[in-house]
Design a protein around this motif. Structure first.
Motif, PDB file in Angstrom:
ATOM      1  N   GLN A 147       0.095  17.394  -2.377  1.00 27.55           N
ATOM      2  CA  GLN A 147      -0.445  17.725  -3.713  1.00 27.55           C
ATOM      3  C   GLN A 147       0.570  17.527  -4.836  1.00 27.55           C
ATOM      4  OE1 GLN A 147      -2.193  21.631  -3.795  1.00 27.55           O
ATOM      5  NE2 GLN A 147      -2.257  21.736  -6.024  1.00 27.55           N
ATOM      6  N   HIS A 148       1.800  17.892  -4.632  1.00 22.14           N
ATOM      7  CA  HIS A 148       2.774  17.868  -5.726  1.00 22.14           C
ATOM      8  C   HIS A 148       3.840  16.789  -5.535  1.00 22.14           C
ATOM      9  CE1 HIS A 148       1.238  22.111  -5.722  1.00 22.14           C
ATOM     10  NE2 HIS A 148       1.100  21.822  -7.014  1.00 22.14           N
ATOM     11  N   ARG A 149       4.823  17.052  -4.653  1.00 22.04           N
ATOM     12  CA  ARG A 149       5.980  16.169  -4.515  1.00 22.04           C
ATOM     13  C   ARG A 149       5.596  14.784  -3.994  1.00 22.04           C
ATOM     14  NH1 ARG A 149       8.959  20.476  -0.815  1.00 22.04           N
ATOM     15  NH2 ARG A 149       6.761  20.690  -0.223  1.00 22.04           N
ATOM     16  N   SER A 150       4.720  14.723  -2.999  1.00 22.53           N
ATOM     17  CA  SER A 150       4.331  13.423  -2.447  1.00 22.53           C
ATOM     18  C   SER A 150       3.526  12.619  -3.463  1.00 22.53           C
ATOM     19  CB  SER A 150       3.520  13.613  -1.160  1.00 22.53           C
ATOM     20  OG  SER A 150       2.323  14.319  -1.409  1.00 22.53           O
ATOM     21  N   VAL A 151       2.671  13.289  -4.210  1.00 22.41           N
ATOM     22  CA  VAL A 151       1.874  12.595  -5.233  1.00 22.41           C
ATOM     23  C   VAL A 151       2.778  12.030  -6.320  1.00 22.41           C
ATOM     24  CG1 VAL A 151       0.162  12.933  -7.062  1.00 22.41           C
ATOM     25  CG2 VAL A 151      -0.233  13.898  -4.774  1.00 22.41           C
ATOM     26  N   ARG A 154       0.858  -1.187   0.000  1.00 23.58           N
ATOM     27  CA  ARG A 154       0.000   0.000   0.000  1.00 23.58           C
ATOM     28  C   ARG A 154       0.896   1.240   0.000  1.00 23.58           C
ATOM     29  NH1 ARG A 154      -3.074  -3.825   2.686  1.00 23.58           N
ATOM     30  NH2 ARG A 154      -5.280  -3.842   2.105  1.00 23.58           N
ATOM     31  N   ILE A 155       0.623   2.135  -0.927  1.00 20.77           N
ATOM     32  CA  ILE A 155       1.448   3.334  -1.094  1.00 20.77           C
ATOM     33  C   ILE A 155       0.553   4.567  -1.000  1.00 20.77           C
ATOM     34  CG2 ILE A 155       3.043   4.560  -2.620  1.00 20.77           C
ATOM     35  CD1 ILE A 155       3.777   1.845  -3.839  1.00 20.77           C
ATOM     36  N   PHE A 156       0.933   5.514  -0.154  1.00 19.61           N
ATOM     37  CA  PHE A 156       0.123   6.706   0.092  1.00 19.61           C
ATOM     38  C   PHE A 156       0.917   7.975  -0.214  1.00 19.61           C
ATOM     39  CE2 PHE A 156      -1.996   3.597   2.682  1.00 19.61           C
ATOM     40  CZ  PHE A 156      -3.321   4.005   2.765  1.00 19.61           C
ATOM     41  N   SER A 157       0.220   9.002  -0.693  1.00 20.11           N
ATOM     42  CA  SER A 157       0.714  10.375  -0.627  1.00 20.11           C
ATOM     43  C   SER A 157      -0.165  11.101   0.383  1.00 20.11           C
ATOM     44  CB  SER A 157       0.650  11.056  -1.995  1.00 20.11           C
ATOM     45  OG  SER A 157      -0.693  11.220  -2.419  1.00 20.11           O
ATOM     46  N   PHE A 158       0.427  12.069   1.097  1.00 16.42           N
ATOM     47  CA  PHE A 158      -0.362  12.730   2.135  1.00 16.42           C
ATOM     48  C   PHE A 158       0.239  14.089   2.476  1.00 16.42           C
ATOM     49  CE2 PHE A 158       3.039  10.679   4.443  1.00 16.42           C
ATOM     50  CZ  PHE A 158       3.336  11.538   5.488  1.00 16.42           C
ATOM     51  N   SER A 159      -0.545  14.882   3.203  1.00 20.25           N
ATOM     52  CA  SER A 159      -0.093  16.162   3.732  1.00 20.25           C
ATOM     53  C   SER A 159       0.257  15.996   5.203  1.00 20.25           C
ATOM     54  CB  SER A 159      -1.194  17.217   3.593  1.00 20.25           C
ATOM     55  OG  SER A 159      -0.909  18.346   4.390  1.00 20.25           O
ATOM     56  N   TYR A 160       1.439  16.473   5.588  1.00 19.94           N
ATOM     57  CA  TYR A 160       1.823  16.396   6.991  1.00 19.94           C
ATOM     58  C   TYR A 160       0.872  17.197   7.883  1.00 19.94           C
ATOM     59  CZ  TYR A 160       6.185  13.788   6.603  1.00 19.94           C
ATOM     60  OH  TYR A 160       7.116  12.788   6.420  1.00 19.94           O
ATOM     61  N   LYS A 161       0.230  18.206   7.317  1.00 22.77           N
ATOM     62  CA  LYS A 161      -0.712  19.000   8.099  1.00 22.77           C
ATOM     63  C   LYS A 161      -1.886  18.164   8.589  1.00 22.77           C
ATOM     64  CE  LYS A 161       0.188  23.379   5.641  1.00 22.77           C
ATOM     65  NZ  LYS A 161      -0.420  24.419   4.774  1.00 22.77           N
ATOM     66  N   THR A 175      -1.390  19.032  -9.667  1.00 23.91           N
ATOM     67  CA  THR A 175      -0.883  18.001  -8.755  1.00 23.91           C
ATOM     68  C   THR A 175       0.317  17.310  -9.392  1.00 23.91           C
ATOM     69  OG1 THR A 175      -2.111  16.074  -9.589  1.00 23.91           O
ATOM     70  CG2 THR A 175      -3.295  17.571  -8.107  1.00 23.91           C
ATOM     71  N   GLY A 176       0.902  16.402  -8.644  1.00 26.46           N
ATOM     72  CA  GLY A 176       2.042  15.648  -9.143  1.00 26.46           C
ATOM     73  C   GLY A 176       1.701  14.682 -10.252  1.00 26.46           C
ATOM     74  N   LEU A 177       0.425  14.621 -10.624  1.00 24.20           N
ATOM     75  CA  LEU A 177       0.011  13.788 -11.749  1.00 24.20           C
ATOM     76  C   LEU A 177      -0.018  14.571 -13.055  1.00 24.20           C
ATOM     77  CD1 LEU A 177      -2.954  11.843 -10.046  1.00 24.20           C
ATOM     78  CD2 LEU A 177      -0.583  11.099 -10.312  1.00 24.20           C
ATOM     79  N   ASP A 178       0.066  15.885 -12.966  1.00 25.08           N
ATOM     80  CA  ASP A 178       0.014  16.728 -14.167  1.00 25.08           C
ATOM     81  C   ASP A 178       1.386  16.814 -14.831  1.00 25.08           C
ATOM     82  OD1 ASP A 178      -2.748  17.667 -14.207  1.00 25.08           O
ATOM     83  OD2 ASP A 178      -2.259  18.666 -12.319  1.00 25.08           O
ATOM     84  N   ASP A 179       1.392  16.830 -16.182  1.00 28.14           N
ATOM     85  CA  ASP A 179       2.644  16.811 -16.936  1.00 28.14           C
ATOM     86  C   ASP A 179       3.526  18.010 -16.622  1.00 28.14           C
ATOM     87  OD1 ASP A 179       1.988  14.427 -18.128  1.00 28.14           O
ATOM     88  OD2 ASP A 179       1.127  15.344 -19.934  1.00 28.14           O
TER      89      ASP A 179
END
Length: 504
Positions: A466-470, A373-380, A414-418
Motif C-alpha cells: 500500500q505505501h512503500r512498495s507503491v 513490467r513493474i509491480f507493487s505487491f503485498s508479501y502476504k 497509499t504511496g500515491l498520496d502526497d
C-alpha cells in the motif's frame, strides 16, 4: 538420464537385433515420461517411452492394443520391457494437430478452410473413440482409477484451490466453497454412461501422419492431403461422460476457437455421436457441456498453477492469461447453483495481474520492443508471477524502510498520496534505497535494449502493498520512462487494482 537411455536402447536392441544407429531425446511436456526417437542405419525410426509408473505404462499398453483391435488410429506397441517401464511404439512423425493449426491460432482464431476441415475430422473421430473404444474394454486397467467419479472431481477442484486459487491471494470462505465443490462434483457425475473418457483430448495429442501408416479400415482415414489422424497419450483415460473430452478440446484456451466455430464443431460432434448413442435434446446437451467447460477450465488452471508457478515451466505460465479469459466468458452465463464458487471466480478473473489479458492490451505489445513490467505487491499475498515465462526479473523488499502504515493518519492512504510521499521523502530511507535500485535498473535496461530482449520485470513488496512498495514502483516506472523513452513501461499496483502503461 543415462540409465533411462540405456534401458530404452537395450529394449530396441532386443527387439530389432541391433543397436540403434541414432538416438534423439524428444522435448518433454507436462509429465515425467521420457520419449526418445531411435533409428536404424536405413533411417527407419520408432519411438521409445520410459515412464516412472508401471501402472501408467500398463494402462497405455493395454489401451493401445485394445484400440488397435478396434481399428482405431493409435500407434502400434512394438515391444515392452519385462517390468513394463519401457516400451517401443510406432513413430507417427513430428507434426501434431497443434502444429498444423498454428496459422489460425496465431491469427487470433481466424482458421482457414483447410484447418476447419481438420477440426471437423477430429470431431467426427471423437465419438468413435468414446463409444467403440469402450466396447469390450476392461476398465480396471485404467490408471489411476477406472471411472470418473466424485472423488476424481474433488481432487481436481482442490488441486485448483491449492495450486492456483490460494497463490492468487483471493480470500474465500473455506466451508462454503467446499459445499459448492461437492455440489458441482455431484452434478458432473450424475450421468456416467459406458463411454471412454480420453481425459487429455487436445491438439497436441493428435498426430498427423502419412496415409501409409493407417489401416484401410481405420476410423480416421487420410484426407485428400495424404494425412491421417492418430491419437497418443491416452494413458489417463477411464470410463466417463462424453462431455468432458468435447469441453477439453473446444475450450482449450490457447486454441482461441471463436464461438461460431465452437458451435459448428459441436454440431459436427453431436450428429456423429447420435449414430452410436442416444443423446439428450440439444438444449440439455449444451447445458451439460457448459458445466464441464467450467470444470475443465478450473482443472487446467490448477495444472498451470502447479507447472507454471511452482515448477516455473514457461509454456504453462504463458497459458494462464488465455485460460483466465475463457473462464471470464463462461462466468457470464453462470447461474446461482454455486454461489460461493461464482463469487470467488468472478473476483479471480478481475485481479490486476490478469487485467491485461482480459482487456486485450497484452497483445498490443510491439514485436522486438523491450517491455518493462513493474509491480507493487503485498508479501502476504505472494510475489507477482511473470507471465512472459522469462523468470521474474528483480524483486525488491521495501520492508527495511520506515513504514507510514504504522501511523494512524496514513493508514487509509497509499504511496500515491502526497502526504505519504512527503513522509517517505522527509525520512530519506526510501530515497537511498531507490538510488541503488536506479543504478541496477539503468544498467540492466540498457543491456536488454542492446541485446534486443523484449521482457523485463521489477517487483516491489512491502507488508500490505500500500505505501512503500507503491511509492517505489511508481518512481521506478517514471524513472525508466524518462530515461529510456523507447522502452514500453507497464505499471501495476496489484493490491490497489491500478494498472497503466506510461505514456498512454
Amino acid at each position: 538420464m543415462n540409465n533411462t537411455l540405456d534401458n530404452i536402447t537395450e529394449l530396441y536392441r532386443q527387439w530389432s537385433g541391433v543397436a540403434p544407429a541414432a538416438v534423439e531425446q524428444l522435448p518433454g511436456a507436462g509429465s515425467n515420461r521420457v520419449y526418445v526417437r531411435l533409428g536404424d542405419s536405413s533411417g527407419k525410426t520408432v519411438i521409445g517411452c520410459v515412464g516412472t509408473s508401471k501402472e501408467e505404462n500398463h494402462a497405455f499398453i493395454t489401451l493401445a492394443r485394445h484400440f488397435k483391435a478396434k481399428h482405431l488410429p493409435v500407434p502400434e506397441v512394438l515391444a515392452v520391457s519385462d517390468d513394463e517401464l519401457c516400451y517401443l511404439q510406432q513413430d507417427l512423425g513430428s507434426v501434431s494437430l497443434f502444429d498444423a493449426l498454428r496459422k489460425g491460432r496465431e491469427a487470433g482464431g481466424c482458421y482457414d478452410e483447410e484447418e476447419r476441415k481438420l477440426l471437423r475430422r477430429v470431431m467426427r473421430l471423437l465419438p468413435h473413440v468414446q463409444v467403440e473404444g469402450a466396447q469390450g474394454l476392461d476398465f480396471s486397467v485404467c490408471y489411476p482409477q477406472p471411472q470418473f467419479d466424485e472423488t476424481n472431481v474433488m481432487f481436481d477442484l482442490n488441486y485448483f484451490k491449492y495450486c492456483f486459487l490460494k497463490p492468487s491471494g483471493i480470500d474465500f470462505h473455506e466451508l462454503h466453497l467446499e459445499q459448492d465443490f461437492r455440489r458441482l462434483a455431484h452434478d458432473l457425475t450424475t450421468e456416467q454412461g459406458t463411454t471412454f473418457l480420453y481425459r487429455d483430448f487436445q491438439a497436441r495429442n493428435i498426430m498427423l501422419a502419412p496415409s501409409s501408416l493407417t489401416p484401410q479400415d481405420a476410423a480416421s482415414p487420410a484426407d485428400d492431403m495424404g494425412e491421417a489422424l492418430f491419437l497418443i497419450d491416452f494413458q489417463g483415460g477411464r470410463r466417463g461422460p462424453i462431455y468432458y473430452d468435447l469441453a477439453s478440446f473446444l475450450w482449450q484456451a490457447s486454441a482461441r476457437y471463436p464461438d461460431q466455430l465452437r458451435e459448428e464443431l459441436t454440431d459436427v460432434y453431436y450428429h456423429e455421436a447420435q449414430q452410436f448413442i442416444a443423446l439428450p435434446q440439444r438444449e440439455l446437451f449444451n447445458r451439460r457441456l457448459r458445466l464441464f467447460v467450467l470444470f475443465r477450465l478450473m482443472q487446467v488452471l490448477g495444472a498451470y498453477g502447479y507447472r507454471g508457478y511452482f515448477e516455473r515451466k514457461p509454456h504453462f505460465i504463458q497459458s494462464i492469461p488465455p485460460a483466465i479469459k475463457s473462464l471470464k466468458e463462461q462466468l457470464e452465463g453462470m447461474g446461482d447453483d454455486y454461489p460461493c464458487l461464482a463469487d470467488v471466480l468472478r473476483r479471480l478473473v478481475t485481479l490486476p495481474q490478469f487485467k491485461e489479458s482480459l482487456s486485450g492490451k497484452a497483445s498490443e505489445h510491439k514485436e522486438g520492443k523491450l517491455c518493462v513490467r513493474i509491480f507493487s505487491f503485498s508479501y502476504k499475498k505472494g510475489i507477482p508471477q511473470d507471465v512472459s515465462g522469462n523468470g521474474g526479473g528483480y524483486v525488491f523488499d521495501c520492508r527495511g524502510t520506515h513504514n507510514p502504515g504504522r501511523y494512524e493518519r496514513y493508514k487509509h492512504m497509499t504511496g500515491l498520496d502526497d502526504d505519504v510521499k512527503k513522509f517517505l521523502e522527509d525520512d530519506g530511507e526510501i530515497l537511498r534505497f531507490l538510488d541503488h535500485v536506479y543504478q541496477l535498473a539503468d544498467a540492466h535496461v540498457q543491456r536488454y535494449v542492446e541485446r534486443g530482449f523484449t521482457s523485463l520485470m521489477f517487483s516491489f513488496g512491502c507488508t500490505g502493498g500500500q505505501h512503500r512498495s507503491v511509492y517505489s514502483a511508481q518512481h521506478l516506472a517514471e524513472h525508466i520512462h524518462q530515461r529510456f523513452p523507447q522502452v514500453e513501461v507497464r505499471l501495476c499496483h496489484r493490491e490497489q487494482g491500478i494498472c497503466t502503461v506510461l505514456g498512454e
